[in-house]
Design an enzyme around this catalytic site. Structure first.
Site, mmCIF file in Angstrom:
data_model
loop_
_atom_site.group_PDB
_atom_site.id
_atom_site.type_symbol
_atom_site.label_atom_id
_atom_site.label_comp_id
_atom_site.label_asym_id
_atom_site.label_seq_id
_atom_site.Cartn_x
_atom_site.Cartn_y
_atom_site.Cartn_z
ATOM 1 N N GLU A 189 37.553 39.001 29.937
ATOM 2 C CA GLU A 189 38.014 40.309 30.383
ATOM 3 C C GLU A 189 39.540 40.335 30.372
ATOM 4 O OE1 GLU A 189 37.978 39.460 35.202
ATOM 5 O OE2 GLU A 189 36.422 40.712 34.316
ATOM 6 N N ARG B 185 51.398 34.912 46.519
ATOM 7 C CA ARG B 185 50.604 33.899 45.820
ATOM 8 C C ARG B 185 51.186 32.500 46.043
ATOM 9 N NH1 ARG B 185 49.168 33.732 39.337
ATOM 10 N NH2 ARG B 185 49.111 31.476 39.146
ATOM 11 N N ARG C 249 49.564 39.707 43.707
ATOM 12 C CA ARG C 249 48.477 39.205 44.542
ATOM 13 C C ARG C 249 49.025 38.890 45.931
ATOM 14 N NH1 ARG C 249 45.209 33.935 42.644
ATOM 15 N NH2 ARG C 249 44.775 35.350 40.919
ATOM 16 N N LYS D 74 43.263 40.715 31.711
ATOM 17 C CA LYS D 74 43.922 40.370 32.973
ATOM 18 C C LYS D 74 44.887 41.489 33.326
ATOM 19 C CE LYS D 74 46.804 36.827 35.165
ATOM 20 N NZ LYS D 74 47.864 37.733 35.612
#
Length: 256
Positions: A209, A231, A216, A211
């Site tokens: 898939e 992150r 994050r 990105k």
């Protein structure tokens, strides 16, 4: 324990493509260390500085031209102590003190050690021993299931503390690592594979898939106290007040 031994292991790991061989070499080296050296060694082999940012960047390293030592004399804890002093340097004259400390350190290092140190400090150590690989090596070295070590590393925020606990207490030392509010949890990261075929061999049937780019974050809440982490596990709460406001309105009293 000499620093050159660690550098040699890093070079050996970098010179082999076999993940199993990389893990075996790292594990064999970790087994030779006294427990007080394990955390520092695991951190360096994963390409990380235990102290975090120590105020040394590419610009400073570029202007230093220090002839390498002909013979190895650095100990592993010599390097660790110097990096701690670099981290602690603050206030007027700190830049000069950092340069002096770094010059002394590099002057005691052989050519191979200098190369390792420079790459470590600028975050460009490419010896094939990423953290995931070091986690596997730690599990093998201390005969603990990989899943247990990986879980502990996630809650500890990194390999060093877990490696130290295993060296000192064995598998029972992992009990200290668990989910706690306001202790940032290491995010799940992808494992690398040599190519698509190697990835499918490990995964079986799989889907690919796109990105999506973005930021994050990890959010911890206890009552109305909300903290947001990046992150990299840095606290970034003041940068995202809109997220804090939304989370304060969530019905749950405590959450991650």
């Amino acid at each position: 324990m000499t620093f050159l031994e660690l550098v040699d292991v890093s070079q050996q790991v970098g010179n082999t493509r076999s993940r199993r061989e990389k893990t075996a070499r790292l594990s064999a080296y970790l087994k030779t260390l006294a427990h007080e050296f394990v955390a520092v060694a695991a951190s360096y082999l994963a390409g990380e500085v235990p102290q975090g940012k120590v105020g040394v960047g590419y610009a400073l390293l570029q202007k230093l031209h220090v002839p390498p030592a002909e013979t190895a004399s650095l100990l592993l804890l010599d390097v660790h102590a110097t990096l701690s002093r670099l981290k602690a340097a603050a206030g007027p004259g700190s830049a000069t003190r950092r340069q002096e400390e770094l010059t002394t350190l590099l002057g005691r290092a052989t050519a191979a050690e200098q190369t390792f140190l420079v790459r470590l400090l600028i975050g460009e150590l490419r010896q094939g021993a990423l953290e995931a690989l070091v986690v596997e090596a730690v599990a093998l070295a201390f005969a603990v299931p990989h899943e247990k070590v990986r879980r502990a590393v996630m809650f500890a925020g990194g390999v060093p503390a877990v490696a130290a606990a295993l060296a000192a207490q064995g598998e029972s030392g992992l009990a200290t690592f668990d989910l706690r509010i306001f202790d940032a949890v290491q995010p799940m990261l992808a494992d690398a594979a040599e190519d698509v075929d190697a990835a499918l061999e490990r995964l079986g049937e799989a889907a690919f898939e796109y990105k999506m780019d973005g930021v994050r974050v990890q959010i911890h809440k206890d009552g109305q106290d909300v903290q947001v982490y990046s992150r990299a596990l840095n606290a970034v709460t003041p940068s995202v007040p809109e997220i804090v406001e939304v989370v304060r309105g969530i019905g749950a009293k405590r959450l991650v």
